[in-house]
Design a protein around this motif. Structure first.
Motif, PDB file in Angstrom:
ATOM      1  N   LEU A  40      38.077  46.442  39.705  1.00  3.77           N
ATOM      2  CA  LEU A  40      37.649  45.205  40.356  1.00  3.77           C
ATOM      3  C   LEU A  40      36.320  45.401  41.082  1.00  3.77           C
ATOM      4  CD1 LEU A  40      41.056  43.948  41.797  1.00  3.77           C
ATOM      5  CD2 LEU A  40      39.878  43.185  39.730  1.00  3.77           C
ATOM      6  N   VAL A  41      36.193  46.477  41.830  1.00  2.01           N
ATOM      7  CA  VAL A  41      34.956  46.764  42.576  1.00  2.01           C
ATOM      8  C   VAL A  41      33.786  46.955  41.620  1.00  2.01           C
ATOM      9  CG1 VAL A  41      33.816  48.500  44.016  1.00  2.01           C
ATOM     10  CG2 VAL A  41      36.075  47.658  44.646  1.00  2.01           C
ATOM     11  N   ASP A  42      33.997  47.707  40.550  1.00  2.00           N
ATOM     12  CA  ASP A  42      32.908  47.968  39.601  1.00  2.00           C
ATOM     13  C   ASP A  42      32.437  46.690  38.913  1.00  2.00           C
ATOM     14  OD1 ASP A  42      32.986  50.611  40.316  1.00  2.00           O
ATOM     15  OD2 ASP A  42      33.955  51.304  38.464  1.00  2.00           O
ATOM     16  N   PHE A  43      33.354  45.824  38.514  1.00  2.00           N
ATOM     17  CA  PHE A  43      32.944  44.546  37.926  1.00  2.00           C
ATOM     18  C   PHE A  43      32.174  43.715  38.939  1.00  2.00           C
ATOM     19  CE2 PHE A  43      36.210  44.727  34.405  1.00  2.00           C
ATOM     20  CZ  PHE A  43      35.298  44.611  33.374  1.00  2.00           C
ATOM     21  N   ARG A  44      32.693  43.607  40.142  1.00  2.00           N
ATOM     22  CA  ARG A  44      32.036  42.789  41.169  1.00  2.00           C
ATOM     23  C   ARG A  44      30.673  43.350  41.532  1.00  2.00           C
ATOM     24  NH1 ARG A  44      37.777  41.981  44.135  1.00  2.00           N
ATOM     25  NH2 ARG A  44      38.457  40.221  42.858  1.00  2.00           N
ATOM     26  N   ARG A  45      30.528  44.654  41.517  1.00  2.00           N
ATOM     27  CA  ARG A  45      29.242  45.292  41.800  1.00  2.00           C
ATOM     28  C   ARG A  45      28.190  44.860  40.761  1.00  2.00           C
ATOM     29  NH1 ARG A  45      30.453  50.816  41.808  1.00  2.00           N
ATOM     30  NH2 ARG A  45      31.135  50.521  43.937  1.00  2.00           N
ATOM     31  N   GLU A  46      28.645  44.611  39.539  1.00  2.00           N
ATOM     32  CA  GLU A  46      27.751  44.166  38.467  1.00  2.00           C
ATOM     33  C   GLU A  46      27.580  42.643  38.457  1.00  2.00           C
ATOM     34  OE1 GLU A  46      25.921  46.134  36.507  1.00  2.00           O
ATOM     35  OE2 GLU A  46      26.749  47.839  37.607  1.00  2.00           O
ATOM     36  N   GLY A  47      28.175  41.958  39.438  1.00  2.00           N
ATOM     37  CA  GLY A  47      28.059  40.503  39.526  1.00  2.00           C
ATOM     38  C   GLY A  47      28.972  39.756  38.581  1.00  2.00           C
ATOM     39  N   ILE A  48      30.014  40.419  38.109  1.00  2.00           N
ATOM     40  CA  ILE A  48      30.958  39.811  37.171  1.00  2.00           C
ATOM     41  C   ILE A  48      32.197  39.366  37.941  1.00  2.00           C
ATOM     42  CG2 ILE A  48      32.399  40.211  35.138  1.00  2.00           C
ATOM     43  CD1 ILE A  48      30.306  42.386  34.341  1.00  2.00           C
ATOM     44  N   GLU A  49      32.516  38.075  37.832  1.00  2.00           N
ATOM     45  CA  GLU A  49      33.721  37.538  38.466  1.00  2.00           C
ATOM     46  C   GLU A  49      34.938  38.052  37.708  1.00  2.00           C
ATOM     47  OE1 GLU A  49      35.876  33.228  39.086  1.00  2.00           O
ATOM     48  OE2 GLU A  49      33.741  33.285  38.666  1.00  2.00           O
ATOM     49  N   VAL A  50      35.957  38.461  38.444  1.00  2.00           N
ATOM     50  CA  VAL A  50      37.154  39.023  37.813  1.00  2.00           C
ATOM     51  C   VAL A  50      38.378  38.205  38.195  1.00  2.00           C
ATOM     52  CG1 VAL A  50      38.579  41.076  37.544  1.00  2.00           C
ATOM     53  CG2 VAL A  50      36.155  41.332  37.995  1.00  2.00           C
ATOM     54  N   GLU A  51      39.176  37.895  37.188  1.00  2.00           N
ATOM     55  CA  GLU A  51      40.452  37.218  37.395  1.00  2.00           C
ATOM     56  C   GLU A  51      41.546  38.164  36.915  1.00  2.00           C
ATOM     57  OE1 GLU A  51      42.643  33.110  36.028  1.00  2.00           O
ATOM     58  OE2 GLU A  51      41.202  34.022  34.656  1.00  2.00           O
ATOM     59  N   VAL A  52      42.501  38.437  37.784  1.00  2.00           N
ATOM     60  CA  VAL A  52      43.628  39.285  37.415  1.00  2.00           C
ATOM     61  C   VAL A  52      44.833  38.368  37.236  1.00  2.00           C
ATOM     62  CG1 VAL A  52      45.102  41.211  38.092  1.00  2.00           C
ATOM     63  CG2 VAL A  52      42.679  41.226  38.713  1.00  2.00           C
ATOM     64  N   ILE A  53      45.426  38.423  36.055  1.00  2.00           N
ATOM     65  CA  ILE A  53      46.568  37.564  35.759  1.00  2.00           C
ATOM     66  C   ILE A  53      47.758  38.417  35.328  1.00  2.00           C
ATOM     67  CG2 ILE A  53      45.162  35.572  35.122  1.00  2.00           C
ATOM     68  CD1 ILE A  53      45.569  36.329  32.186  1.00  2.00           C
ATOM     69  N   GLY A  54      48.935  37.827  35.416  1.00  2.00           N
ATOM     70  CA  GLY A  54      50.132  38.450  34.872  1.00  2.00           C
ATOM     71  C   GLY A  54      50.771  39.517  35.740  1.00  2.00           C
ATOM     72  N   MET A  55      50.409  39.575  37.024  1.00  2.00           N
ATOM     73  CA  MET A  55      51.030  40.597  37.882  1.00  2.00           C
ATOM     74  C   MET A  55      52.430  40.166  38.269  1.00  2.00           C
ATOM     75  SD  MET A  55      48.106  42.119  40.397  1.00  2.00           S
ATOM     76  CE  MET A  55      47.651  40.600  41.182  1.00  2.00           C
ATOM     77  N   ASN A  56      53.393  41.091  38.147  1.00  2.00           N
ATOM     78  CA  ASN A  56      54.747  40.785  38.595  1.00  2.00           C
ATOM     79  C   ASN A  56      54.795  40.829  40.125  1.00  2.00           C
ATOM     80  OD1 ASN A  56      55.116  43.504  39.403  1.00  2.00           O
ATOM     81  ND2 ASN A  56      55.868  44.059  37.388  1.00  2.00           N
ATOM     82  N   GLN A  57      55.880  40.393  40.715  1.00  2.00           N
ATOM     83  CA  GLN A  57      55.959  40.268  42.177  1.00  2.00           C
ATOM     84  C   GLN A  57      55.785  41.613  42.890  1.00  2.00           C
ATOM     85  OE1 GLN A  57      55.952  37.567  44.176  1.00  2.00           O
ATOM     86  NE2 GLN A  57      55.471  36.573  42.246  1.00  2.00           N
ATOM     87  N   ALA A  58      56.316  42.683  42.362  1.00  2.00           N
ATOM     88  CA  ALA A  58      56.160  43.984  43.003  1.00  2.00           C
ATOM     89  C   ALA A  58      54.696  44.422  43.005  1.00  2.00           C
ATOM     90  CB  ALA A  58      57.019  45.041  42.286  1.00  2.00           C
TER      91      ALA A  58
END
Length: 64
Positions: A40-58
């Motif tokens: 996430l940090v590396d993408f954001r450092r490059e100015g790329i918006e990141v969406e994380v999907i599909g995470m279970n509750q834990a």
């Protein structure tokens, strides 16, 4: 396993947005949480918006 996860991303791609689908994944140890955060940090450092999907509750609880 985390090395393979980290190596599967190219942070220099010419994209504005990236989606990471973690369906079926469970991040419960510090190594997997650190790997996810590094991506996430590396993408954001490059100015790329990141969406994380599909995470279970834990996994969601490990992020918050």
């Amino acid at each position: 396993m985390t090395d393979r996860f980290l190596e599967s991303f190219d942070f220099r791609d010419d994209v504005d947005k990236e989606s990471i689908d973690l369906s079926g994944a469970h991040s419960w140890d510090i190594t997997s949480v650190h790997a996810r955060d590094k991506v996430l940090v590396d993408f954001r450092r490059e100015g790329i918006e990141v969406e994380v999907i599909g995470m279970n509750q834990a996994t969601v609880r490990s992020v918050t």
